[in-house]
Scaffold this motif. Structure first.
Motif, mmCIF file in Angstrom:
data_model
loop_
_atom_site.group_PDB
_atom_site.id
_atom_site.type_symbol
_atom_site.label_atom_id
_atom_site.label_comp_id
_atom_site.label_asym_id
_atom_site.label_seq_id
_atom_site.Cartn_x
_atom_site.Cartn_y
_atom_site.Cartn_z
ATOM 1 N N TRP A 118 0.836 -1.201 0.000
ATOM 2 C CA TRP A 118 0.000 0.000 0.000
ATOM 3 C C TRP A 118 0.873 1.254 0.000
ATOM 4 N N ARG A 126 2.812 1.807 -3.363
ATOM 5 C CA ARG A 126 1.965 2.393 -4.412
ATOM 6 C C ARG A 126 1.822 3.908 -4.219
ATOM 7 N N ILE A 127 1.588 4.332 -2.988
ATOM 8 C CA ILE A 127 1.440 5.773 -2.707
ATOM 9 C C ILE A 127 2.732 6.513 -3.037
ATOM 10 N N CYS A 128 3.865 5.946 -2.622
ATOM 11 C CA CYS A 128 5.150 6.601 -2.888
ATOM 12 C C CYS A 128 5.436 6.685 -4.380
ATOM 13 N N GLN A 177 3.264 6.833 -6.821
ATOM 14 C CA GLN A 177 2.380 7.813 -7.440
ATOM 15 C C GLN A 177 2.782 9.240 -7.079
ATOM 16 N N SER A 178 3.243 9.439 -5.860
ATOM 17 C CA SER A 178 3.574 10.785 -5.383
ATOM 18 C C SER A 178 4.985 11.219 -5.747
ATOM 19 N N LEU A 224 -0.574 10.854 3.550
ATOM 20 C CA LEU A 224 -1.161 9.514 3.619
ATOM 21 C C LEU A 224 -2.582 9.583 4.144
#
Length: 194
Positions: free
Chosen positions: A54, A57-59, A61-62, A184
């Motif tokens: 999880w 994926r955030i890292c 995209q950012s 987050l």
């Protein structure tokens, strides 16, 4: 987690040699050297791995120029006498190319630990790891605490400890400070706790 505490400090070179031998034969434990103590813990469970996915994926995209490197060993603590294996380290994509099992932590922007359901997680993830990462001048330490259902962000290391600590319960938004600069949304973490 098992702790082997020696009366005299173990040398990092001896630890590196021993872990290289053990890695060839034992795949179900992870070893670290923190405060001169060899620490071992079992391989994380599925929910633990899902939390790292999880966050990856955030890292991505950012901050697509960075990668959340799972399980990369780092030389840690004062004068690099320790060896820590964070659950993940946020650093440039090629930060650890050619470095082997225990890498220089200089390019690391953030280390990540996700608590495990073992007897030593309190001391390891909440006391020893933040101190080791602060002594190593890693800008941000992110602790995803499944026991207490909170996310804690440590920042502004002074070479001994992190000067700023911010904690929110799962479900609240939290911003990882610069040089990370990622926000987050933690609601989904509620799905991956016992």
């Amino acid at each position: 987690m098992t702790v082997i505490d020696y009366e005299s400090q173990i040398h990092p070179e001896e630890f590196d040699e021993a872990t290289a031998i053990m890695a060839r034969t034992i795949t179900s434990i992870r070893l670290e050297l923190i405060d001169g103590k060899i620490r071992s813990r079992v391989v994380p469970d599925g929910d633990h791995g899902r939390i790292v996915q999880w966050l990856t994926r955030i890292c991505m995209q950012s901050r697509p120029e960075l990668w959340l490197h799972p399980d990369q060993g780092l030389k840690a603590q004062t004068y690099r006498k320790g060896r820590a294996r964070p659950d993940a380290s946020l650093a440039p994509t090629d930060a650890f190319v050619g470095q082997g099992e225990w890498a220089d932590p200089a390019p690391v922007l953030m280390t990540v630990e996700v608590t495990s359901y073992d007897s030593d997680t309190d001391n390891r993830d909440r006391v020893e790891k933040p101190r080791a990462y602060a002594q190593t001048d890693i800008p941000v330490y992110l602790l995803i605490d499944r026991d207490n259902c909170v996310v804690t962000v440590h920042s502004e290391p002074d070479g001994v400890r992190y000067e700023t600590i911010h904690t929110v319960p799962f479900g609240k938004e939290i911003t990882l400070p610069e040089p990370v600069g990622i926000t987050l949304e933690t609601e989904q973490l509620k799905d991956w706790v016992r």
